[in-house]
Design a protein around this motif. Structure first.
Motif: not given
Ligand code: PLP
Length: 273
Positions: A1-2, A33-39, A77-85, A111-112
């Motif tokens: 994890m980066k 805390t920010v939601k991230a959908v498909d990066g 970009e460094a930690n691809p996840v479909p749904l992240g925070r 961090a993610l």
């Protein structure tokens, strides 16, 4: 994890922040805390506006928003996840114990974490502690979250996922990490910012998209509302099926279900509304 720490990506296992960082020693820090959908981050501009407002409220230098945007993009970009925070933490930096403020610049960490879609409905409890609607930190998203940790533990002991606070004058305020809405006579209401609640980004979008009204509400409204729901970055719009001992069947009710649908449609169409 980066993760991103002060100017670049680092491996999470070796990234180091000073033990004298004021974010750690006195909670002199803020976060988002920010939601991230498909990066791709959701509502990032609103989160960065709030980050700046929180920094100013706490007397921290304005964060460099270009760096924060670059950091978010690099971490995703460094930690691809479909749904992240994404967790953006910004503190007053480090300095000697007992000093008013960190003396060595500021600290920025991005961090993610992974996350999953929350269930459509949940249980909440009310807690006997109050939010101070006129405190120095009211409305700021600071890292001083210990009160929320204590309240959330109380909720978990009682089989609930969120604890709701009233304020010092007995009005409904917010949850430990969410805003609260009630349905009365078919209309949606939520406490105004003057109640001491955080200016939730999901709350603002739901008010905009559903026409919900901002209304002073006594805490006991929870015992007679037709429907209750929560909003937050990680919950989106989530129905409440139990408040303390009051169980309601059929949650999400029709008004909440409509708000959920509107939120899903509009938020899916525009990742930076
Ligand atoms: N209230 C508090 C105290 C919070 O910590 C949060 C989010 O973390 C919210 C409300 C909901 O805000 P948002 O919709 O911006 O996630």
């Amino acid at each position: 994890m980066k993760i991103w720490l002060d100017g670049g990506l680092q491996d999470i296992g070796s990234a180091r922040v000073s033990v004298l960082d004021h974010g750690l020693t006195v909670g002199d820090g803020i976060f988002e805390t920010v939601k991230a959908v498909d990066g791709r981050p959701f509502a990032l501009t609103r989160h960065l506006d709030r980050l700046t407002r929180s920094a100013r409220g706490l007397g921290l230098p304005d964060p460099d928003l270009d760096e924060v945007r670059r950091a978010c993009a690099a971490v995703l970009e460094a930690n691809p996840v479909p749904l992240g925070r994404l967790r953006i933490t910004y503190t007053g930096g480090h300095g000697p114990l007992g000093s008013d403020r960190g003396e060595q610049g500021t600290t920025l960490v991005v961090a993610l974490g992974g996350t999953t879609r929350r269930p459509d409905s949940t249980a909440v409890v009310t807690v006997p502690w109050t939010r101070n609607e006129r405190g120095a930190l009211t409305g700021l998203k600071t890292t001083s979250y210990a009160e929320n940790v204590v309240a959330l533990a109380r909720a978990r002991e009682r089989g609930a996922s969120e604890a709701l606070f009233g304020n010092t004058v007995g009005q409904l305020c917010e949850g430990t990490g969410s805003n609260v809405f009630v349905v009365l006579d078919g209309e949606i209401h939520t406490p105004p910012l003057a109640s001491g609640c955080l200016a939730g980004i999901t709350r603002a979008l739901v008010v905009e998209w559903t026409g919900a009204r901002e209304t002073d509400l006594p805490l006991d409204v929870l015992q007679r509302a037709e429907e209750v729901f929560l909003t937050s970055t990680l919950r989106d719009v989530q129905a409440v099926h139990r408040v303390d001992d009051r169980e309601s069947t059929g949650a999400p009710g029709p008004v909440t279900a409509k708000a959920m649908r509107i939120f899903d449609e509009r938020s899916g169409a525009d990742l930076d509304p």
